[in-house]
Design a protein around this motif. Sequence first.
Motif, PDB file in Angstrom:
ATOM      1  N   ALA A   5       0.831  -1.205   0.000  1.00  0.00           N
ATOM      2  CA  ALA A   5       0.000   0.000   0.000  1.00  0.00           C
ATOM      3  C   ALA A   5       0.866   1.255   0.000  1.00  0.00           C
ATOM      4  N   ALA A   6       0.415   2.268  -0.704  1.00  0.00           N
ATOM      5  CA  ALA A   6       1.150   3.539  -0.733  1.00  0.00           C
ATOM      6  C   ALA A   6       1.132   4.168   0.653  1.00  0.00           C
ATOM      7  N   PRO A   7       2.241   4.747   1.071  1.00  0.00           N
ATOM      8  CA  PRO A   7       2.270   5.353   2.404  1.00  0.00           C
ATOM      9  C   PRO A   7       1.349   6.563   2.495  1.00  0.00           C
ATOM     10  N   GLY A  31       4.096  -5.319   7.884  1.00  0.00           N
ATOM     11  CA  GLY A  31       5.479  -5.680   7.593  1.00  0.00           C
ATOM     12  C   GLY A  31       6.189  -4.753   6.632  1.00  0.00           C
ATOM     13  N   ALA A  32       5.534  -3.682   6.204  1.00  0.00           N
ATOM     14  CA  ALA A  32       6.161  -2.777   5.244  1.00  0.00           C
ATOM     15  C   ALA A  32       7.130  -1.828   5.937  1.00  0.00           C
ATOM     16  N   ARG A  76       7.817   6.160  -0.275  1.00  0.00           N
ATOM     17  CA  ARG A  76       7.434   4.902  -0.884  1.00  0.00           C
ATOM     18  C   ARG A  76       7.584   3.793   0.157  1.00  0.00           C
ATOM     19  N   ALA A  77       6.805   2.726   0.006  1.00  0.00           N
ATOM     20  CA  ALA A  77       6.838   1.628   0.975  1.00  0.00           C
ATOM     21  C   ALA A  77       7.189   0.318   0.282  1.00  0.00           C
ATOM     22  N   TRP A  78       7.901  -0.529   1.022  1.00  0.00           N
ATOM     23  CA  TRP A  78       8.315  -1.854   0.530  1.00  0.00           C
ATOM     24  C   TRP A  78       7.976  -2.900   1.578  1.00  0.00           C
ATOM     25  N   GLN A  83       5.241  -6.320  -4.413  1.00  0.00           N
ATOM     26  CA  GLN A  83       5.633  -5.211  -5.261  1.00  0.00           C
ATOM     27  C   GLN A  83       5.735  -3.946  -4.411  1.00  0.00           C
ATOM     28  N   PRO A  84       6.691  -3.055  -4.691  1.00  0.00           N
ATOM     29  CA  PRO A  84       6.727  -1.806  -3.930  1.00  0.00           C
ATOM     30  C   PRO A  84       5.492  -0.964  -4.213  1.00  0.00           C
TER      31      PRO A  84
END
Length: 552
Positions: free
Chosen positions: A458-460, A477-478, A528-530, A535-536
Amino acid sequence: MNRPNIVWISTHDINPDLGCYSGVWAGAEYAVTPRLDRLAAEGARFDRAFASAPVCAPARSAIMTGCFPTSIGTMHMRTKAAPPPEVRLLPEYFRRSGYYCTNNWFTDFQVDIPPTVFDDCSRVAHWRNRPNPDTPFFAAFHGMATHESKIYLDDEAFEAVTVNVGAADRHDPASAPLPPYYPDTAVFRRAWARYSDLITEMDHWVGTILDQLEEDGLAETTIVVFWSDHGKGMPRAKRWATEAGLREPLILRWPGVISSGTVRGDLVYTMDLAPTMLRACGLPVPEHMHGVALFGPDGSFVEEPNEYVYGGRDRMDEAEDTSRTVRDQRFRYIRNFHPDRPPMLHTNYPDQLPTWSELRRIAAEEAKQLAFGEPRNLFTDLQRTLVASSKPAEELYDLIQDPHETQNLVPDPAYAADLDRLRDALARWQGRFGDLGLMSEADLIDRWRPAGLPRTTAAPLIVQTPDGLEAQCLTDGASIAWTADPPGPVQDRNPMERAAGNPEMDGRRWHLYSGPVLNDDGERLWFRAWRIGFQPSQETLAPVPAGAEHAT
């Protein structure tokens, strides 16, 4: 406390074939390794250290996560796992606490590596590039000098990759200490001598890194750790769940904290390095890690950190097989889940290597002997087990009396109690930590990527607060990172870099988000989140504080 720096120096595909292990590991006296011998004398040598898997990517995943590959799904060679959400790569914990974290250059951790993990993961990554000389660092150097592929180069190429091995330090094939499970042929003697020359070349490379620490005045404040990913790159070692497949050199130096000349005989994993480094630096050890911290910030060792050590082999490229093993101070027990499959399943890459080809050649010659009605006599019975059409369902070896694992004790009633004890230990380990290697890999992949599609982080969400920009991600967990560098082209990665999970190189410096980010000058910031295995996320452009002007 003053936080120590950390330097990890790793190599590929070697057992404890270093001079400092003479008398501990059979044949180690053959080695010429002055720099590593000195490093061991200055710190601690671990005499019973083991990988969690006998091949690089699963073994390195354990080292970098502190978790058993079979528990988090990184046991197959190679894969792109989606571990449980709590699992992160070790350097991210150090980076979050203010360390400058670098990796030069090899990765192969079984996941795509997000930019939250390292400040720099490249061929030029080095502690010398940190922005402030007072910043503590975690710097990993992964050398390729001893990789199995180097053993079999043509003469000219081999001379080029061992340019720092003098004539007096070259290893004589006639003196090669071949174990009894190898045929005594020119191919194996040459391979063993070359393997040892490569170790000497690697020893020189290790010395260059140690010299740089001295030049920078950092040797006294840095924990140095040397390790190999798994055992030597030859048959019945690499890719086998045997002593030669899993036994490792492990050397650690911490001046002023760990006494010179320390020797530890405990059973330890290279997987234990993750919690050990965190604890040594005064950082919390995550509860999900399976490894054990071997010592604390005062250098005091934990006595008998592991009653048993476990390991296993799973798919090796296209060769599908499953074995599990447990070892105590005396015995190794191996359970082969597919005893009907040969020990040397066809595997395209190693089958092209001369030692593998030599075993196949001799097996073919013995088949000709049988065709002529003659008894086979080119292999010993032990050597013939390598090329057999099947293997025992269970194996048990007394490593004190039989270090080369030549006599399977499973049928011997004198060892029935030890066999039952180790069977039970293995079953309890699988029950406690789980064993994803026993499920269909297709089902596992479908769990990670339903219908073949990776899930997306999910986008931050970014909020302007009086303390600065605060970010959160709804994906469990991101990790979140931010940058002031505008988007640009992403460099292509070659197939090996993609397979190893090397981070994408987009020319931007991503900062790990660990708290509110001040942006009083109105600079454009992207977040951005990973999440490992996902997928980022899409990028989020942060709001600009009221009254602030964009930087030009």
